[in-house]
Design an enzyme around this catalytic site. Structure first.
Site, PDB file in Angstrom:
ATOM      1  N   ASP A 158      -5.188   1.209  -7.736  1.00 37.21           N
ATOM      2  CA  ASP A 158      -4.157   0.154  -7.032  1.00 37.21           C
ATOM      3  C   ASP A 158      -2.795   0.623  -7.710  1.00 37.21           C
ATOM      4  O   ASP A 158      -2.840   1.198  -8.585  1.00 37.21           O
ATOM      5  CB  ASP A 158      -4.479  -1.197  -7.715  1.00 37.21           C
ATOM      6  CG  ASP A 158      -3.866  -2.235  -6.731  1.00 37.21           C
ATOM      7  OD1 ASP A 158      -3.215  -2.030  -5.835  1.00 37.21           O
ATOM      8  OD2 ASP A 158      -3.793  -3.628  -7.251  1.00 37.21           O
TER       9      ASP A 158
ATOM     10  N   LYS B 161      -5.874  -5.264   0.646  1.00 45.42           N
ATOM     11  CA  LYS B 161      -6.256  -3.642   0.176  1.00 45.42           C
ATOM     12  C   LYS B 161      -7.369  -3.472  -0.747  1.00 45.42           C
ATOM     13  O   LYS B 161      -8.296  -2.660  -0.343  1.00 45.42           O
ATOM     14  CB  LYS B 161      -4.877  -2.999  -0.249  1.00 45.42           C
ATOM     15  CG  LYS B 161      -3.792  -3.344   0.563  1.00 45.42           C
ATOM     16  CD  LYS B 161      -2.488  -2.509  -0.072  1.00 45.42           C
ATOM     17  CE  LYS B 161      -1.799  -3.149  -1.308  1.00 45.42           C
ATOM     18  NZ  LYS B 161      -1.160  -4.657  -0.894  1.00 45.42           N
ATOM     19  N   THR B 162      -7.489  -4.214  -1.833  1.00 42.55           N
ATOM     20  CA  THR B 162      -8.568  -4.162  -2.578  1.00 42.55           C
ATOM     21  C   THR B 162      -9.742  -4.745  -2.045  1.00 42.55           C
ATOM     22  O   THR B 162     -11.113  -4.010  -1.953  1.00 42.55           O
ATOM     23  CB  THR B 162      -8.635  -5.271  -3.734  1.00 42.55           C
ATOM     24  OG1 THR B 162      -7.033  -5.001  -4.516  1.00 42.55           O
ATOM     25  CG2 THR B 162      -9.321  -4.857  -5.173  1.00 42.55           C
TER      26      THR B 162
ATOM     27  N   THR C  54       2.439  -0.877  -2.885  1.00 43.28           N
ATOM     28  CA  THR C  54       3.278  -1.752  -2.168  1.00 43.28           C
ATOM     29  C   THR C  54       4.671  -0.957  -1.808  1.00 43.28           C
ATOM     30  O   THR C  54       5.537  -1.532  -1.209  1.00 43.28           O
ATOM     31  CB  THR C  54       3.867  -2.958  -3.258  1.00 43.28           C
ATOM     32  OG1 THR C  54       4.166  -2.259  -4.381  1.00 43.28           O
ATOM     33  CG2 THR C  54       2.645  -3.945  -3.400  1.00 43.28           C
TER      34      THR C  54
ATOM     35  N   ARG D 186      -3.573 -14.063   0.171  1.00 47.00           N
ATOM     36  CA  ARG D 186      -3.957 -14.611  -1.076  1.00 47.00           C
ATOM     37  C   ARG D 186      -3.091 -16.097  -1.353  1.00 47.00           C
ATOM     38  O   ARG D 186      -3.551 -16.907  -2.092  1.00 47.00           O
ATOM     39  CB  ARG D 186      -3.557 -13.664  -2.144  1.00 47.00           C
ATOM     40  CG  ARG D 186      -3.359 -14.002  -3.470  1.00 47.00           C
ATOM     41  CD  ARG D 186      -3.168 -12.828  -4.507  1.00 47.00           C
ATOM     42  NE  ARG D 186      -4.128 -11.959  -4.589  1.00 47.00           N
ATOM     43  CZ  ARG D 186      -3.877 -10.822  -4.784  1.00 47.00           C
ATOM     44  NH1 ARG D 186      -2.527 -10.250  -4.569  1.00 47.00           N
ATOM     45  NH2 ARG D 186      -4.780  -9.759  -4.716  1.00 47.00           N
TER      46      ARG D 186
END
Ligand code: ADP
Length: 336
Positions: A115, A70-71, A164, A224
Site C-alpha cells: 500500500d 484496492k486492498t 493515491t 469505506r
C-alpha cells in the site's frame, strides 16, 4: 492540525471493529465485489490466462483515492488464485532487508501487496526491481574488502501496488507493472448494493431501501465512507430504540455528524469557504490554502479535493484551485 472526519476515506479502527471474529464485510471473491466493472473484466482475463499458463498473475498497480477497494482486490486475487496475500506498506519498509524476509517466505503465486507504494524508499525500490522482473534479489554480505553480492532466487509472485498518487511513482517502477488501473468513484446504486449486503452481514433488521439510497448519496462515491456512515446510523437507531433504519432516522443521524446532502463535512466546507472568502474564489495555490486552513496539503490533495473535483465544485487550473460556477452557486448551502 488533524481532525477526525466521519467522511474520511482513510481507514480508521472503528471500520473493522467486531469484524475479524464474525462474518466480514470485505468481499472475498470477484463475484461479490461490486462495481469497477472494467477492472473486474481485466482481472478475470489476467487471472484466467495466468492460471492456464500456470504462472502468477501479472504485477498490478492500482491507483485512486483511499477507500475504493484496492486492498480488497489484493485479497480477492489471492483467494481466486488459491494463494496467500502478504500485506505491507511503503512507509513500513525502511530498508531493503525489511522486504527480504517476506519475499523469501513466499510460495509460488503468492501476492505481495504494498500500500502507499509511492512512499517506498529508494533503497527498497532497488530490491523490488529484480524481484519483480526476474524473481531474484541481490544482497550484499559483509562490507568493505570482503563484500560480496549473493543472489537469491525467489518463487514467482505477484506484486500488487496501491497508490493515491500515481504521479509520484518513479517511471522505472511504474513501467514494471503489467497492468495499471485507476479505480473510479462508485455510483450511488453500487454503494446501495454494498450497503444492502453490509446490512445483512451486520445482522440489521432490513433497512428501508430509501434510507440506503440516502446514505449512499452522502458517501462521496466511496465504499469505506458508506460503510462507516451505515455503522453510525445503526448506532443512532439503536440508541433511539428504532426497529429499523428509516430515511428520517438516517437523515437525522448524518446531520448530527455534520454530513450534508452532498456528503460534505466541516473540512470540505472550510476548504471551499477559504477559496471563496480568502482567495476571492481562486485561483489559489494548494500550499496557500493548506496554510490558511492549518491542514496538511497532502491530506487536502488525497482526501478532500478528489471528491470536490468529481462533483464539479472545484477546478484545478494551471494557476491553482478555483471554485467552479457550481461551487459558487452551492455557496449559500455552505453557509446554511
Ligand atoms: P483501499 O485499499 O482502496 O483504501 P479497501 O479495499 O480497504 O480500500 O476498502 C475499504 C472498505 O470498503 C472495505 O471495508 C471493503 O470491504 C469495502 N469495499 C471496497 N470496495 C468494495 C466493493 N467493490 N464491494 C464491496 N465492498 C467494498
Amino acid at each position: 492540525m488533524s481532525r477526525e472526519r466521519i467522511v474520511s476515506a482513510n481507514h480508521q479502527p472503528e471500520d473493522t471493529a467486531g469484524e475479524p471474529t464474525g462474518p466480514t464485510i470485505r468481499p472475498k471473491t470477484l463475484d461479490d465485489y461490486i462495481g469497477q466493472s472494467q477492472l473486474q473484466t481485466r482481472l478475470r482475463i489476467a487471472m484466467t490466462a495466468a492460471k492456464s499458463r500456470q504462472e502468477p498473475t501479472e504485477h498490478l498497480l492500482l491507483h485512486g483515492p483511499p477507500g475504493l477497494g484496492k486492498t480488497t482486490i489484493a485479497h480477492i486475487v489471492a483467494e481466486e488464485m488459491g494463494t496467500k496475500a502478504y500485506v505491507t506498506s511503503g512507509p513500513a519498509l525502511t530498508k531493503g532487508a525489511d522486504l527480504v524476509g517476506t519475499l523469501t517466505r513466499m510460495q509460488p503465486g503468492d501476492i505481495l501487496f504494498i500500500d502507499e507504494i509511492h512512499r517506498l524508499p529508494a533503497a527498497v525500490e532497488e530490491y523490488v526491481y529484480p524481484a519483480m522482473e526476474d524473481f531474484k534479489i541481490d544482497f550484499t554480505l559483509d562490507a568493505g574488502m570482503h563484500a560480496r553480492v549473493v543472489t537469491y532466487r525467489l518463487q514467482p509472485f505477484t506484486l500488487i501496488g496501491a497508490t493515491t498518487r500515481a504521479g509520484l511513482l518513479t517511471a522505472a517502477l511504474r513501467s514494471r507493472f503489467g497492468i495499471a488501473h485507476r479505480l473510479d468513484f462508485y455510483e450511488p446504486s453500487e454503494l446501495e448494493q454494498i450497503l444492502a449486503r453490509a446490512s445483512e452481514v451486520l445482522n440489521l433488521n432490513p433497512p428501508d431501501p430509501a434510507a440506503l439510497t440516502l446514505i449512499a448519496s452522502r458517501s462521496r462515491g466511496t465504499p469505506r465512507v458508506a460503510l462507516r456512515l451505515l455503522r453510525r446510523v445503526r448506532d443512532f437507531a439503536q440508541v433511539h430504540q428504532a426497529q429499523c433504519i428509516t430515511t428520517e432516522l438516517a437523515d437525522e443521524a448524518l446531520r448530527l455528524e455534520g454530513v450534508d446532502e452532498q456528503g460534505l463535512d466541516d473540512l470540505d466546507r472550510a476548504y471551499l469557504k477559504v477559496i471563496r472568502d480568502v482567495y476571492d474564489g481562486g485561483p489559489a495555490g494548494l500550499e496557500a490554502i493548506a496554510a490558511t486552513l492549518g491542514e496538511d496539503s497532502g491530506t487536502l490533495e488525497d482526501v478532500v479535493e478528489p471528491y470536490l473535483l468529481q462533483i464539479g465544485l472545484l477546478a484545478r487550473t494551471r494557476q491553482g484551485r478555483q471554485l467552479t460556477s457550481g461551487g459558487q452557486t452551492s455557496l449559500p448551502l455552505l453557509d446554511a
